[in-house]
Design a protein around this motif. Structure first.
Motif, PDB file in Angstrom:
ATOM      1  N   ARG A  79       9.369  79.441  32.764  1.00 27.98           N
ATOM      2  CA  ARG A  79       9.051  80.757  32.150  1.00 27.98           C
ATOM      3  C   ARG A  79       9.165  80.372  30.568  1.00 27.98           C
ATOM      4  N   SER A  80      10.534  79.765  30.333  1.00 28.61           N
ATOM      5  CA  SER A  80      11.056  79.424  29.030  1.00 28.61           C
ATOM      6  C   SER A  80       9.920  78.524  28.225  1.00 28.61           C
ATOM      7  N   LYS A  89      10.016  90.710  29.745  1.00 22.25           N
ATOM      8  CA  LYS A  89       8.922  90.257  29.027  1.00 22.25           C
ATOM      9  C   LYS A  89       8.116  89.893  30.113  1.00 22.25           C
ATOM     10  N   TYR A  90       6.735  89.915  29.874  1.00 23.83           N
ATOM     11  CA  TYR A  90       5.531  89.922  30.841  1.00 23.83           C
ATOM     12  C   TYR A  90       5.739  90.600  32.157  1.00 23.83           C
ATOM     13  N   LEU A 131      13.373  87.510  29.236  1.00 21.71           N
ATOM     14  CA  LEU A 131      12.414  86.757  29.522  1.00 21.71           C
ATOM     15  C   LEU A 131      12.407  86.424  31.193  1.00 21.71           C
ATOM     16  N   THR A 159      15.521  84.955  21.932  1.00 20.52           N
ATOM     17  CA  THR A 159      14.711  85.612  22.927  1.00 20.52           C
ATOM     18  C   THR A 159      15.418  86.043  24.249  1.00 20.52           C
ATOM     19  N   ASP A 185       4.426  81.069  21.857  1.00 16.86           N
ATOM     20  CA  ASP A 185       5.229  81.325  20.758  1.00 16.86           C
ATOM     21  C   ASP A 185       4.516  80.410  19.505  1.00 16.86           C
ATOM     22  N   ASN A 188       5.559  90.507  22.596  1.00 14.81           N
ATOM     23  CA  ASN A 188       6.592  89.744  23.189  1.00 14.81           C
ATOM     24  C   ASN A 188       6.972  88.383  22.148  1.00 14.81           C
ATOM     25  N   SER A 189       6.340  88.221  21.256  1.00 15.05           N
ATOM     26  CA  SER A 189       6.672  87.118  20.525  1.00 15.05           C
ATOM     27  C   SER A 189       7.823  87.078  19.528  1.00 15.05           C
ATOM     28  N   TYR A 192       6.767  80.072  27.386  1.00 16.39           N
ATOM     29  CA  TYR A 192       6.957  81.280  26.204  1.00 16.39           C
ATOM     30  C   TYR A 192       6.936  80.290  25.006  1.00 16.39           C
ATOM     31  N   LEU A 209       2.705  82.220  32.927  1.00 17.91           N
ATOM     32  CA  LEU A 209       4.026  82.516  32.985  1.00 17.91           C
ATOM     33  C   LEU A 209       4.371  83.802  33.795  1.00 17.91           C
TER      34      LEU A 209
END
Length: 210
Positions: A174-175, A44-45, A208, A205, A182, A120-121, A178, A165
Motif C-alpha cells: 500500500r505504501s 485512505k482509500y 493509509l 502520511t 503521489d 488523499n495526496s 501510495y 492499492l
C-alpha cells in the motif's frame, strides 16, 4: 482545462446522528440490519466495517441526510474529526455515522477515483494544513482543494494504481503504491523538486493502513 474545485461540483452529506446510539447501533446483524461505519473505520482509500449494524429508520433518527446520498453509486466517505484528510471509496451504498461524512464529486469527465487520489495526496494535505489549522474537515476545506488537470492517459494510470492499492491489505505494498500515486500527482500540480522535498518533509502520511 485548468485547475478545478469541488465547490459547486459535488454533493455533501453529513453522516447519521441517531440521537441514541445505544438504542440504534447493534452489535450483530439482525434481520433488516446493515453495516454502519464510524470515522475510525475510515482509512485512505478503504474503509472497514467493524461489526456495527443498524436498521435504517430515518424517521426515528435525530439527523439524517437524504437516503440517496448514502446510496450513491459512487461516493467518498471521509473522517470528519481529524487533522489529516482521510477519504475512502464506497460503491456499496454503505451507511455512516456523523464522524464519517460523505462527498460525491461531480466534476465533468473526472473519475471519482482520480479525485480520491488527489484528496488523499500529500499535496492536498500540505495545502489543507497551510490553509486551515483545524481538527475538523469541513465542507469549505474540501471545496478549496485544487484538483489539478490531467490528461486521460494520466488519469487512467492513477485510477489503475488506486484500484491496485484498494485491492491489497499488505502495508508495504500500500505504501509503495501510495508513493507512486503521489509522484504522479506532484507532477500534475507542477511542483518543482524543491517544493516536493518541502511537502514530503512536512507531511507524514497516516491512516493509509489499519
Amino acid at each position: 482545462s485548468g485547475v478545478e474545485f469541488l465547490k459547486n461540483q459535488a454533493d455533501f452529506a453529513l453522516g447519521i446522528v441517531t440521537g441514541n446510539n445505544k438504542q440504534f447501533i447493534l452489535d450483530e446483524p439482525v434481520d433488516g440490519a446493515e453495516p454502519v461505519i464510524r470515522g475510525g473505520d475510515v482509512f485512505k482509500y478503504n474503509f472497514y466495517t467493524s461489526g456495527q449494524y443498524m436498521i435504517f429508520q430515518p424517521e426515528r433518527f435525530q439527523q439524517v441526510a437524504s437516503e440517496k446520498w448514502y446510496r450513491a453509486k459512487e461516493k467518498l466517505i471521509y473522517r470528519f474529526i481529524n487533522e489529516q484528510l482521510v477519504f475512502s471509496y464506497d460503491n456499496h451504498g454503505t451507511l455512516s455515522l456523523n464522524s464519517a461524512n460523505v462527498v460525491i464529486p461531480r466534476i465533468p469527465n473526472r473519475s471519482v477515483k482520480y479525485i480520491l487520489a488527489v484528496l488523499n495526496s500529500r499535496a492536498a494535505q500540505f495545502f489543507h494544513e497551510l490553509s486551515f489549522a483545524s481538527v475538523k474537515v469541513l465542507r469549505q476545506h474540501i471545496e478549496a482543494i485544487p484538483i489539478p488537470p490531467a490528461s486521460s492517459t494520466d488519469e487512467h494510470l492513477i485510477v489503475e494504481l488506486v484500484e491496485k492499492l484498494m485491492d491489497t491489505e499488505d502495508k508495504n505494498e500500500r505504501s509503495r503504491i501510495y508513493e507512486k500515486i503521489d509522484d504522479h500527482i506532484m507532477r500534475l500540480y507542477q511542483f518543482t523538486p524543491s517544493e516536493i522535498d518541502v511537502i514530503k518533509q512536512r507531511v507524514r502520511t497516516k491512516f493509509l493502513s489499519r
